[in-house]
Design an enzyme around this catalytic site. Structure first.
Site, PDB file in Angstrom:
ATOM      1  N   LYS A 201      18.300 -31.656  26.232  1.00 45.43           N
ATOM      2  CA  LYS A 201      17.149 -30.736  26.545  1.00 45.43           C
ATOM      3  C   LYS A 201      17.763 -29.938  27.713  1.00 45.43           C
ATOM      4  O   LYS A 201      17.812 -28.945  27.766  1.00 45.43           O
ATOM      5  CB  LYS A 201      15.970 -31.085  26.753  1.00 45.43           C
ATOM      6  N   ARG A 202      18.322 -30.950  28.534  1.00 44.84           N
ATOM      7  CA  ARG A 202      18.640 -30.600  30.090  1.00 44.84           C
ATOM      8  C   ARG A 202      19.892 -29.486  29.957  1.00 44.84           C
ATOM      9  O   ARG A 202      20.008 -28.582  30.647  1.00 44.84           O
ATOM     10  CB  ARG A 202      18.973 -31.626  30.843  1.00 44.84           C
TER      11      ARG A 202
END
Ligand code: GLU
Length: 426
Positions: A201-202
């Protein structure tokens, strides 16, 4: 005729990785004047959700991936899978364990296939266990339903992620057992993050609609995704979709992982904004601002168009226009603390801004050229470099160190607003 399919499970939103899988299928179909089909793999009734399906279909449409024919829903075809499984039972190629139907994998065979991206892949059946076809609850397994549907949907090329390579020999055994023709396979490399790990996600593995919410343009996102493992050659990067369709070939897809780079995507998005017709970007930014509840009754479209024109070269996403809008249409602007510290807290800052204010107040006209002239003259008079007036002015009137050209910005803001903002620091 070439027929490909994208087969999402509606158990989550459409992410970068699966959007790229869909895109390569779509490009292959469009390049070859074939068909791009959708199959919804919703056999898991508990985890499949209508809202995910809506968002997956909405994301595909947003990224220009129109599909041919009605989508196939696996949840509506359990009887079909059962018939095929019973056929294998009758032929003695499968057996039952309670209610479950299981495919018997014959030992000492070699399964091989020519992957369009990886070349020849070989697996011994000694490495494979017997395969569950139908579970005791009456639902089919992924590998079984996949084969039946690919046959029924007359799929000629299966283009999917590398993570399915290990499923392919199992599926090929089923084609053989059913006496059916085996399609072509192309397994694409995974998308990796910049540090070489899995895309998290990051690192940008968020849903496609998250990119929409963050102000990315679908044209830029599709262009960027097309370069995730494929390259048109000659170092070309900015390509309109019809050009990508013309050049795309699955054989040119790399074997090794593609790297997802958020900075590169933002850069590309900025290029699209820069090159877009003014009217188009004005209307898209307006829709974006409205969608974010930013536009208020002070909004003036003609003025907004001038502002967008001044910033078009610099904005990277539609979201950047929120900050830009606030500079021009809000009275209270947000100041970048570090910029204030650096440019407005010097011993001579007040004096400089005061002299600027006086000059601007008395200037006979207030446009880009006259302001610039006044500033150059004042800098000469004060024996300063023009930059020593420009930087503090910019921070005082916009709160930031970057933006459109200062004199453009001042003209667009108008004399009253500029003077008021300068006064705060005099
Ligand atoms: N539903 C599977 C997936 O999303 C489809 C795999 C395939 O294309 O066969 O991974």
């Amino acid at each position: 005729m070439i027929r490909v399919r994208f087969a999402p499970s509606p158990t989550g939103y459409l992410h970068i990785g699966s959007a790229r899988t869909a895109l390569f299928n779509w490009l292959y179909a469009r390049h070859n004047k074939g068909k791009f089909l959708l199959r919804i793999e919703d056999t898991d009734r508990l985890r499949s959700k209508e809202e995910y399906l809506d968002e997956i279909l909405g994301s595909l449409k947003w990224l220009f991936m129109n599909w041919d024919e009605d989508p196939t829903f696996q949840s509506r075809r359990f009887d079909l899978y059962k018939r095929y499984a019973e056929d294998l039972l009758k032929k003695g190629l499968a057996y039952m364990e309670g209610e479950a139907i299981i495919f018997k994998v014959e030992k000492d065979l070699t399964v091989s296939f020519d992957d369009m991206i990886h070349g020849k892949i070989e697996v011994s059946t000694n490495e494979l266990k017997d395969q569950v076809l139908m579970k005791s609850d009456g639902t089919p397994t992924y590998n079984f339903a996949c084969v039946i549907d690919d046959v029924e949907m007359k799929i000629t090329h299966i283009i999917r992620g590398d993570d399915h390579i290990s499923n392919t020999p199992k599926q090929i055994l089923l084609y053989r057992a059913l006496g059916l023709a085996i399609p072509n396979f192309a397994h694409m490399p995974l998308i990796l993050s910049k540090d070489g790990g899995r895309l998290s996600k990051r690192h940008g593995a968020t849903s496609i609609f998250e990119y929409k919410r963050e102000g990315f343009l679908p044209e830029a996102l599709v262009n960027y995704l097309s370069l995730m493992g494929w390259a048109p050659g000659e170092d070309r990067e900015i390509l309109p979709l019809d050009e990508i369709i013309k050049l795309f070939d699955i054989k040119d897809v790399n074997k090794t992982g593609a790297t997802f780079d958020m900075d590169k995507l933002s850069w590309m998005n900025g290029q699209y904004i820069k090159d877009m017709d003014l009217a188009d970007i004005v209307s898209r930014s307006e829709i974006f601002l409205k969608g974010n509840g930013i536009i208020d009754d002070k909004f003036d479209e003609a003025r907004w168009s001038d502002i967008v024109k001044a910033y078009k070269e610099r904005a990277r996403t539609l979201e950047d226009f929120i900050g830009i809008y606030k500079i021009f249409f809000h009275d209270a602007i947000e100041y970048d603390e570090a910029a204030v510290e650096k440019y407005l807290k010097k011993s001579n800052s007040k004096d400089i801004l005061n002299r600027c204010r006086v000059v601007l107040k008395s200037a006979s006209s207030f446009n880009k050229a006259s302001i610039e002239e006044a500033y150059r003259k004042l800098a000469d008079d004060m024996k300063l470099k023009a930059a020593e007036l420009i930087h503090p002015t910019r921070v005082a009137i916009s709160g930031k160190t970057v933006g459109a050209g200062l004199f453009d910005m001042m003209e667009l803001l108008g004399r009253d607003k500029v003077l008021k903002r300068l006064e705060r620091f005099c």
